[in-house]
Design an enzyme around this catalytic site. Structure first.
Site, PDB file in Angstrom:
ATOM      1  N   ARG A 234     -85.427  37.900  38.092  1.00 31.20           N
ATOM      2  CA  ARG A 234     -86.552  37.098  37.605  1.00 31.20           C
ATOM      3  C   ARG A 234     -87.216  36.419  38.787  1.00 31.20           C
ATOM      4  NH1 ARG A 234     -86.476  35.872  32.112  1.00 31.20           N
ATOM      5  NH2 ARG A 234     -88.568  35.097  32.536  1.00 31.20           N
ATOM      6  N   GLU A 263     -96.707  36.174  37.513  1.00 39.62           N
ATOM      7  CA  GLU A 263     -97.015  37.573  37.190  1.00 39.62           C
ATOM      8  C   GLU A 263     -98.202  37.667  36.243  1.00 39.62           C
ATOM      9  OE1 GLU A 263     -92.461  39.299  37.709  1.00 39.62           O
ATOM     10  OE2 GLU A 263     -93.252  38.946  35.702  1.00 39.62           O
ATOM     11  N   HIS A 285     -92.932  44.764  37.871  1.00 40.65           N
ATOM     12  CA  HIS A 285     -91.960  44.324  36.849  1.00 40.65           C
ATOM     13  C   HIS A 285     -91.677  45.460  35.859  1.00 40.65           C
ATOM     14  CE1 HIS A 285     -90.279  40.504  34.772  1.00 40.65           C
ATOM     15  NE2 HIS A 285     -89.561  41.573  34.434  1.00 40.65           N
TER      16      HIS A 285
END
Length: 321
Positions: A234, A263, A285
């Site tokens: 993360r 993000e 991601h």
């Protein structure tokens, strides 16, 4: 009839099948939802599905019909769990779906960086092979995995799977003791020793107040073997500005990042400033996102909803109900 609202269906690929729950319902899917739209879109819903759209205490106060928030991911930091507990709203998450996809993505990054695939590809496209005048050229380092030490931060199912793959390559896996902790036993390598002796460091731990910013310039300066840093956990575990400094000073050999603190990242963010370098790979991601893993996630998501309505709730998040 239960009204189910999926706030961010676009976080699952279009080819992933989301089966319809077996009970009477009306399912409304939104590709994306802005935080200002959450309360209106969930009005009258008894079940909310969210992946990353935040559901705050203020929003929950406006949703008296809501009974379940089904998170289409493992992390539940997008939901105010304390407010859910106060209002008797259950929160369920997804577990165990990424046991293959994340470790495989991790090793895709490791292999690409250890063998300088990005740099060689860029050179070939630029005509360097023709300029070399022979069958090969050596513009970038090429290193085998066998014998390399891989420091694994996080000893859960993903860390364990990474260790198993590493051992199959002939690497030496080291599970790092938690930063600042001692007395964890012989199966753990002390934090400082892991930093100093690893050829590859890969992060597989959750983002908590204790782990936020766990790797910054002091840690980079202890990495005497100039390791690769692989990051598929993360955003927020690594101080990104310090990462740029470490790369510029040659403290690390390369970077493979699948997550960022914000993000999507701003074009001027630290990671985006270095993303074009031959020893840097930034992916958006997607370590979790093989078709197989996404389908398992989607199936488990509906299982959680059906089980809750059947009075046999599954994957309830502790402290939310």
């Amino acid at each position: 009839m239960h009204r189910i609202v999926f706030l961010d269906r676009a976080t699952l690929a279009p080819q992933i099948r989301l089966r319809r729950p077996s009970f009477e319902h009306r399912l409304v899917e939104h590709a994306r939802t802005h935080p200002d739209e959450v309360a209106e879109r969930l009005s009258g819903a008894s079940i909310a599905i969210t992946n990353k759209v935040p559901i705050t205490a203020e929003t929950l106060a406006r949703l008296p019909d809501l009974k379940l928030i089904a998170v289409a991911a493992t992390g539940t930091d997008c939901v105010d769990r304390r407010a859910c507990q106060e209002r008797g709203i259950a929160v369920a998450n997804i577990r165990g779906y990424a046991v293959n996809t994340v470790p495989e993505h991790t090793f895709a990054l490791i292999l690409a960086l250890r063998r300088s695939l990005v740099g060689f590809r860029q050179d070939v496209l630029a005509g360097a092979w023709q300029q070399a005048g022979q069958f090969c050229f050596f513009n970038h380092p090429i290193r085998d995995l066998r014998g390399a030490r891989i420091g694994i931060v996080g000893e859960g199912v993903l860390g364990q799977r990474v260790a198993a793959i590493a051992a199959a390559f002939g690497m030496v896996p080291l599970f790092a003791a938690h930063k600042g902790a001692s007395g964890l036993g012989p199966l753990y390598t002390p934090w400082e020793e892991m930093l100093e002796t690893s050829d590859v460091i890969t992060l597989h731990c959750p983002l908590t107040p204790e782990t936020r910013g766990m790797i910054g310039l002091p840690e980079f300066r202890r990495m005497s073997r100039r390791p690769l840093l692989i990051y598929t956990a993360r955003g927020g575990l690594v101080v990104e500005e310090d990462l740029v400094t470490a790369l510029e000073e040659g403290l690390i050999g390369g970077v493979g990042f699948d997550v960022t603190e914000v993000e999507p990242p701003d074009p001027s963010s630290p990671l985006m400033r270095i993303a074009g370098r031959s020893n840097v790979i930034v992916t958006p991601h997607v370590a979790w996102a093989s078709d197989e893993a996404q389908q398992m996630l989607a199936d488990q998501l509906i299982d959680n909803i059906e089980n809750f309505l059947a009075g046999k709730p599954s994957n309830l998040v502790h402290g939310s109900y």
